[in-house]
Design a protein around this motif. Sequence first.
Motif, short mmCIF file in Angstrom:
data_model
loop_
_atom_site.label_atom_id
_atom_site.label_comp_id
_atom_site.label_asym_id
_atom_site.label_seq_id
_atom_site.Cartn_x
_atom_site.Cartn_y
_atom_site.Cartn_z
N UNK A 1 0.85 -1.19 0.00
CA UNK A 1 0.00 0.00 0.00
C UNK A 1 0.89 1.24 0.00
N UNK A 2 0.42 2.28 -0.67
CA UNK A 2 1.17 3.53 -0.68
C UNK A 2 1.30 4.10 0.73
N UNK A 3 0.31 3.88 1.57
CA UNK A 3 0.40 4.38 2.94
C UNK A 3 1.52 3.68 3.70
N UNK A 4 1.70 2.37 3.44
CA UNK A 4 2.78 1.62 4.08
C UNK A 4 4.12 2.08 3.54
N UNK B 1 14.03 8.06 3.78
CA UNK B 1 14.52 7.68 2.47
C UNK B 1 13.45 7.92 1.41
N UNK B 2 13.79 7.63 0.17
CA UNK B 2 12.88 7.76 -0.95
C UNK B 2 12.34 6.38 -1.33
N UNK B 3 11.19 6.31 -2.00
CA UNK B 3 10.65 5.01 -2.43
C UNK B 3 11.64 4.20 -3.27
N UNK B 4 12.45 4.89 -4.07
CA UNK B 4 13.44 4.21 -4.89
C UNK B 4 14.57 3.58 -4.09
N UNK B 5 14.74 4.01 -2.83
CA UNK B 5 15.72 3.38 -1.95
C UNK B 5 15.20 2.04 -1.43
N UNK B 6 13.89 1.90 -1.40
CA UNK B 6 13.24 0.71 -0.84
C UNK B 6 12.88 -0.30 -1.93
N UNK C 1 9.18 5.07 4.27
CA UNK C 1 10.08 6.15 3.85
C UNK C 1 10.25 7.21 4.93
N UNK C 2 9.18 7.53 5.64
CA UNK C 2 9.28 8.50 6.73
C UNK C 2 10.14 7.94 7.86
N UNK C 3 9.91 6.69 8.23
CA UNK C 3 10.63 6.09 9.35
C UNK C 3 12.11 5.90 9.04
#
Length: 68
Positions: A44-47, A57-62, A52-54
């Motif tokens: 989910x985008x919320x997850x 980082x950026x989504x591309x890092x994950x 990313x907040x925790x």
Amino acid sequence: MAIIVNVDVMLAKRKMQSGELAERIGITAANLSVLKTGKAKAIRFTTLDAICKALDCQPGDVLEFRND
């Protein structure tokens, strides 16, 4: 699958345990494990936003795309 989940890499970079991340983002350690091992079919985008907040980082890092 061509999508690689690098949550464990980011956890190591931030010197954070999986349990701490799971608690911070409000999911179970088991669900985080499913995500980390690449067995999840979706996220989910919320997850993703919470991860990313925790981890600051950026989504591309994950998430990473590798052409098989």
